[in-house]
Design a protein around this motif. Structure first.
Motif, PDB file in Angstrom:
ATOM      1  N   GLY A 145     -15.918  72.079  66.914  1.00 35.38           N
ATOM      2  CA  GLY A 145     -15.270  73.140  65.766  1.00 35.38           C
ATOM      3  C   GLY A 145     -13.894  72.877  65.752  1.00 35.38           C
ATOM      4  N   PRO A 146     -13.050  73.804  65.263  1.00 36.70           N
ATOM      5  CA  PRO A 146     -11.525  74.526  65.137  1.00 36.70           C
ATOM      6  C   PRO A 146     -11.179  74.687  66.451  1.00 36.70           C
ATOM      7  CG  PRO A 146     -12.399  73.929  63.330  1.00 36.70           C
ATOM      8  CD  PRO A 146     -13.630  74.226  63.573  1.00 36.70           C
ATOM      9  N   ALA A 147     -12.293  76.083  67.191  1.00 36.80           N
ATOM     10  CA  ALA A 147     -12.380  76.308  68.503  1.00 36.80           C
ATOM     11  C   ALA A 147     -12.278  75.752  69.566  1.00 36.80           C
ATOM     12  CB  ALA A 147     -13.315  77.030  68.420  1.00 36.80           C
ATOM     13  N   GLY A 148     -13.259  74.692  70.056  1.00 32.53           N
ATOM     14  CA  GLY A 148     -12.853  73.897  70.548  1.00 32.53           C
ATOM     15  C   GLY A 148     -12.289  72.589  70.458  1.00 32.53           C
ATOM     16  N   HIS A 149     -11.735  72.524  69.568  1.00 32.54           N
ATOM     17  CA  HIS A 149     -10.249  71.312  69.556  1.00 32.54           C
ATOM     18  C   HIS A 149      -9.396  72.174  70.159  1.00 32.54           C
ATOM     19  CE1 HIS A 149     -12.469  68.287  68.214  1.00 32.54           C
ATOM     20  NE2 HIS A 149     -12.464  68.881  66.278  1.00 32.54           N
ATOM     21  N   LEU A 150      -9.255  73.991  70.140  1.00 27.00           N
ATOM     22  CA  LEU A 150      -8.385  74.234  70.528  1.00 27.00           C
ATOM     23  C   LEU A 150      -8.185  74.737  71.837  1.00 27.00           C
ATOM     24  CD1 LEU A 150      -6.566  77.669  68.723  1.00 27.00           C
ATOM     25  CD2 LEU A 150      -7.280  77.927  71.757  1.00 27.00           C
ATOM     26  N   LEU A 151      -9.764  74.917  72.377  1.00 20.94           N
ATOM     27  CA  LEU A 151     -10.248  75.465  73.876  1.00 20.94           C
ATOM     28  C   LEU A 151      -9.453  73.394  74.930  1.00 20.94           C
ATOM     29  CD1 LEU A 151     -11.489  76.637  76.361  1.00 20.94           C
ATOM     30  CD2 LEU A 151     -13.240  75.185  75.337  1.00 20.94           C
ATOM     31  N   ARG A 152     -10.121  72.803  74.440  1.00 19.85           N
ATOM     32  CA  ARG A 152      -9.443  70.944  74.639  1.00 19.85           C
ATOM     33  C   ARG A 152      -7.914  70.988  74.712  1.00 19.85           C
ATOM     34  NH1 ARG A 152     -10.989  66.087  75.357  1.00 19.85           N
ATOM     35  NH2 ARG A 152      -8.976  64.867  76.740  1.00 19.85           N
ATOM     36  N   ARG A 153      -6.926  72.003  74.118  1.00 19.78           N
ATOM     37  CA  ARG A 153      -5.912  71.975  73.997  1.00 19.78           C
ATOM     38  C   ARG A 153      -5.583  72.600  75.543  1.00 19.78           C
ATOM     39  NH1 ARG A 153      -3.453  74.364  69.300  1.00 19.78           N
ATOM     40  NH2 ARG A 153      -1.787  74.490  70.235  1.00 19.78           N
ATOM     41  N   ALA A 154      -5.634  73.472  75.763  1.00 14.82           N
ATOM     42  CA  ALA A 154      -4.990  74.753  76.611  1.00 14.82           C
ATOM     43  C   ALA A 154      -6.065  74.473  77.395  1.00 14.82           C
ATOM     44  CB  ALA A 154      -6.682  76.194  75.714  1.00 14.82           C
ATOM     45  N   VAL A 155      -7.410  73.617  78.158  1.00 14.11           N
ATOM     46  CA  VAL A 155      -7.539  72.979  78.830  1.00 14.11           C
ATOM     47  C   VAL A 155      -6.698  71.748  79.794  1.00 14.11           C
ATOM     48  CG1 VAL A 155      -9.701  71.466  80.301  1.00 14.11           C
ATOM     49  CG2 VAL A 155      -9.973  73.196  78.836  1.00 14.11           C
ATOM     50  N   ASP A 156      -6.583  71.099  78.475  1.00 16.62           N
ATOM     51  CA  ASP A 156      -5.579  70.120  79.554  1.00 16.62           C
ATOM     52  C   ASP A 156      -3.573  70.914  79.706  1.00 16.62           C
ATOM     53  OD1 ASP A 156      -7.310  67.684  78.654  1.00 16.62           O
ATOM     54  OD2 ASP A 156      -6.235  67.927  76.375  1.00 16.62           O
ATOM     55  N   ALA A 157      -3.605  71.566  78.309  1.00 12.23           N
ATOM     56  CA  ALA A 157      -2.203  72.556  78.961  1.00 12.23           C
ATOM     57  C   ALA A 157      -2.252  72.837  80.017  1.00 12.23           C
ATOM     58  CB  ALA A 157      -1.341  73.489  78.228  1.00 12.23           C
ATOM     59  N   ALA A 158      -4.123  73.702  80.899  1.00 13.79           N
ATOM     60  CA  ALA A 158      -3.682  74.186  82.603  1.00 13.79           C
ATOM     61  C   ALA A 158      -4.155  73.222  82.906  1.00 13.79           C
ATOM     62  CB  ALA A 158      -4.990  74.591  82.504  1.00 13.79           C
ATOM     63  N   GLY A 159      -4.250  71.468  82.908  1.00 15.65           N
ATOM     64  CA  GLY A 159      -4.477  70.979  84.386  1.00 15.65           C
ATOM     65  C   GLY A 159      -6.180  70.924  84.723  1.00 15.65           C
ATOM     66  N   ILE A 160      -7.314  71.513  83.858  1.00 14.65           N
ATOM     67  CA  ILE A 160      -8.009  71.139  84.123  1.00 14.65           C
ATOM     68  C   ILE A 160      -8.812  69.792  83.374  1.00 14.65           C
ATOM     69  CG2 ILE A 160     -10.324  71.912  83.829  1.00 14.65           C
ATOM     70  CD1 ILE A 160      -8.693  74.898  83.712  1.00 14.65           C
ATOM     71  N   ASP A 161      -9.485  69.191  84.484  1.00 13.86           N
ATOM     72  CA  ASP A 161      -9.994  67.387  83.845  1.00 13.86           C
ATOM     73  C   ASP A 161     -11.429  67.182  83.554  1.00 13.86           C
ATOM     74  OD1 ASP A 161      -7.865  66.185  85.002  1.00 13.86           O
ATOM     75  OD2 ASP A 161      -9.442  65.925  86.816  1.00 13.86           O
ATOM     76  N   VAL A 162     -11.070  67.488  81.781  1.00 14.60           N
ATOM     77  CA  VAL A 162     -12.504  67.666  81.097  1.00 14.60           C
ATOM     78  C   VAL A 162     -13.832  67.312  81.487  1.00 14.60           C
ATOM     79  CG1 VAL A 162     -13.737  67.063  79.399  1.00 14.60           C
ATOM     80  CG2 VAL A 162     -11.160  67.433  78.557  1.00 14.60           C
ATOM     81  N   PRO A 163     -13.990  66.353  82.531  1.00 17.46           N
ATOM     82  CA  PRO A 163     -15.897  65.821  83.463  1.00 17.46           C
ATOM     83  C   PRO A 163     -15.591  66.495  84.298  1.00 17.46           C
ATOM     84  CG  PRO A 163     -13.552  64.231  82.846  1.00 17.46           C
ATOM     85  CD  PRO A 163     -13.003  65.607  83.131  1.00 17.46           C
ATOM     86  N   ASP A 164     -14.562  67.656  84.408  1.00 24.38           N
ATOM     87  CA  ASP A 164     -14.929  68.977  86.029  1.00 24.38           C
ATOM     88  C   ASP A 164     -16.186  70.071  84.450  1.00 24.38           C
ATOM     89  OD1 ASP A 164     -13.934  68.214  87.435  1.00 24.38           O
ATOM     90  OD2 ASP A 164     -11.685  68.908  87.807  1.00 24.38           O
TER      91      ASP A 164
END
Length: 230
Positions: free
Chosen positions: A74-93
């Motif tokens: 949902g909206p919080a998840g989409h924001l978390l994805r943006r934050a994860v990308d900005a922090a340099g964390i790979d999603v598969p991790d």
């Protein structure tokens, strides 16, 4: 008025022979450990690889997660994805899960309004979280918000005071012995890891200054990224 009976808890619904996250996921729809199952569309279990370096624990599924059956979509998840990308964390991790697996809400007309889980819901659902951790081997555990902190670290932990700090896991847990060994793997000792707490992404969406709140979340996740690389 008679006192309210505490919920029976999830322990009896967790299969004794579970050897994988898929085993747990298949069993979770049958859970009747608290009353939340009755009104929710479905159980929302964790998702991600069992070998993920980072395990993120949130509060509970929201309305969209309840409909789709996946956490953080949902909206919080989409924001978390943006934050994860900005922090340099790979999603598969990342392995994503919640402290409570059913959506708690109040119906107002056609809308379902989120209600924060109470301590009996957190306690009832905790065996699922413990069972997930028994099969995960993260380098870093990320606590997202107060409900996840209550589930893992106890009611006295304050995210606002200790966010971004690197703590020892499972030493920081309220009941560390629950996480030191994997009972569904024959008592195998679980390697120690680190834990970092931060705000839940939904708190960013509610903030008056969303840019500042988002940047704070990213800063905490940069600590997560650096710790996972060590």
């Amino acid at each position: 008025m008679a006192p309210t009976e505490p919920p029976p808890g999830a322990e009896r619904f967790i299969p004794a022979g579970a050897h994988s996250l898929d085993d747990l996921k298949r069993a979770a729809p049958g859970c009747r450990g608290c009353e939340l199952y009755a009104d929710a569309t479905q159980v929302v279990f964790g998702r991600g690889d069992a070998n993920a370096k980072i395990v993120m624990v949130g509060e509970q599924p929201g309305d969209i997660e309840d409909q789709k059956g996946f956490p953080f979509v949902g909206p919080a998840g989409h924001l978390l994805r943006r934050a994860v990308d900005a922090a340099g964390i790979d999603v598969p991790d990342i392995y994503l899960t919640n402290a409570v697996k059913h959506f708690r809400f109040v119906q107002r007309g056609s809308r379902r309004i989120h209600q924060t889980p109470e301590q009996p819901h957190i306690t009832a659902c905790r065996p699922w979280l413990v069972s997930e951790f028994a099969l995960l081997r993260p380098r870093v555990v990320v606590v997202l918000g107060a409900t996840a902190a209550k589930a893992l670290l106890g009611p006295d932990f304050r995210v606002t005071r200790q966010r971004g700090q690197v703590l020892r896991w499972p030493d920081a847990a309220q009941h560390p012995d629950d996480f030191r060994r994997a009972p569904i793997e024959g008592g195998k000792e679980v390697p120690p890891a680190k834990l970092i707490a931060t705000i839940h992404p939904s708190a960013v969406l509610r903030a008056d200054d969303q840019d500042t709140a988002f940047n704070g979340l990213v800063d905490d996740l940069k600590v997560v990224a650096a710790t996972a690389r060590r």
